[in-house]
Design a protein around this motif. Structure first.
Motif, PDB file in Angstrom:
ATOM      1  N   ILE A  60       2.515  -1.490 -10.786  1.00  0.00           N
ATOM      2  CA  ILE A  60       2.016  -1.523  -9.455  1.00  0.00           C
ATOM      3  C   ILE A  60       0.370  -0.965  -9.836  1.00  0.00           C
ATOM      4  O   ILE A  60      -0.594  -1.553  -8.972  1.00  0.00           O
ATOM      5  N   HIS A  61       0.113  -0.100 -10.763  1.00  0.00           N
ATOM      6  CA  HIS A  61      -1.165   0.381 -10.504  1.00  0.00           C
ATOM      7  C   HIS A  61      -2.273  -0.649 -11.051  1.00  0.00           C
ATOM      8  O   HIS A  61      -3.356  -0.505 -10.856  1.00  0.00           O
ATOM      9  N   SER A 118       0.879  -1.268  -0.231  1.00  0.00           N
ATOM     10  CA  SER A 118       0.032  -0.005   0.162  1.00  0.00           C
ATOM     11  C   SER A 118       0.860   1.175  -0.081  1.00  0.00           C
ATOM     12  O   SER A 118       0.575   2.385  -0.960  1.00  0.00           O
ATOM     13  N   TYR A 161      -1.557  -9.610  -2.715  1.00  0.00           N
ATOM     14  CA  TYR A 161      -0.333  -9.598  -3.452  1.00  0.00           C
ATOM     15  C   TYR A 161       0.399 -10.522  -3.930  1.00  0.00           C
ATOM     16  O   TYR A 161       0.736 -10.533  -5.141  1.00  0.00           O
ATOM     17  N   GLN A 203       2.288   1.531  -3.453  1.00  0.00           N
ATOM     18  CA  GLN A 203       1.324   2.149  -4.318  1.00  0.00           C
ATOM     19  C   GLN A 203       0.920   3.585  -4.116  1.00  0.00           C
ATOM     20  O   GLN A 203       0.808   4.157  -5.230  1.00  0.00           O
ATOM     21  N   ARG A 204       1.239   4.148  -2.942  1.00  0.00           N
ATOM     22  CA  ARG A 204       1.122   5.539  -2.787  1.00  0.00           C
ATOM     23  C   ARG A 204       2.241   6.440  -3.260  1.00  0.00           C
ATOM     24  O   ARG A 204       2.342   7.642  -2.993  1.00  0.00           O
ATOM     25  N   TYR A 221      -2.135  -3.734  -9.836  1.00  0.00           N
ATOM     26  CA  TYR A 221      -2.528  -4.818  -8.837  1.00  0.00           C
ATOM     27  C   TYR A 221      -3.689  -4.035  -8.039  1.00  0.00           C
ATOM     28  O   TYR A 221      -3.780  -2.782  -7.737  1.00  0.00           O
ATOM     29  N   HIS A 222      -4.648  -4.662  -7.659  1.00  0.00           N
ATOM     30  CA  HIS A 222      -5.825  -4.302  -6.870  1.00  0.00           C
ATOM     31  C   HIS A 222      -5.897  -4.781  -5.710  1.00  0.00           C
ATOM     32  O   HIS A 222      -5.754  -6.208  -5.372  1.00  0.00           O
ATOM     33  N   SER A 223      -5.833  -4.086  -4.567  1.00  0.00           N
ATOM     34  CA  SER A 223      -5.958  -4.557  -3.166  1.00  0.00           C
ATOM     35  C   SER A 223      -6.786  -5.769  -2.718  1.00  0.00           C
ATOM     36  O   SER A 223      -6.783  -6.323  -1.812  1.00  0.00           O
TER      37      SER A 223
END
Length: 168
Positions: free
Chosen positions: A60-61, A10, A69, A13-14, A63-65
């Motif tokens: 990484i964009h 996370s 992962y 991703q930020r 990938y959906h949480s």
């Protein structure tokens, strides 16, 4: 450990890219072994593992949480390894696996696994080495849970028959 990885992913991703090293350190051996059990070659597996992490870093964009992962990462590594797999290559080294990061001796079971069909090998590695559930394996391989159960059963039966032959 799972919660810590969720937080690291996370954070990555930020936009805090320096934490990506933690992701690589945590998953490298698993990704390498998946690539190795597909290709049978340590050098190729190491290159593919590195490519997996380059892809993961750059994409990484995508990938959906909602998904674990590891499931997403293993999916990437399997697709890369299969796309680079040379079904006719005699360059398969099944003895000692050494990389810059780790070394492990291949057991007789590892060598036997290498003789299974590719789908059986992948599903057994994901189930028993990576401890993924049937549902997670079906997500990684983008197939049905019934197919995964059947493939695992077939792989286990082949392993049993080889083990029985070796005992006799």
């Amino acid at each position: 450990m799972g919660q810590m990885i969720k937080e690291v992913v996370s954070t990555f991703q930020r936009g805090k890219t320096d934490v990506f090293k933690q992701i690589v350190d945590y998953y490298f051996e698993s990704v390498f072994q998946i690539c190795f059990f597909i290709t049978g070659n340590t050098k190729t597996a190491e290159i593919l593992a590195e490519k997996t992490f380059i892809y993961a870093y750059s994409n990484i964009h995508s990938y959906h949480s909602l998904q674990k992962y590891s499931v997403w990462l293993y999916q990437v590594s399997i697709k890369l390894a299969i796309s680079h797999f040379d079904f006719n290559s005699p360059d398969n080294d099944y003895s000692k696996v050494t990389t810059d990061r780790f070394t492990f001796e291949l057991t007789d079971m590892h060598r036997i696994l290498m003789n299974l069909a590719l789908e059986e090998r992948i599903t057994l590695v994901l189930k028993h080495r990576e401890e993924l559930s049937i549902k997670e394996i079906s997500e990684v391989l983008d197939t049905t849970e019934a197919f995964i159960r059947s493939t695992i059963w077939q792989g286990r039966e082949k392993l049993r028959s080889v083990q029985l032959r070796n005992c006799l």
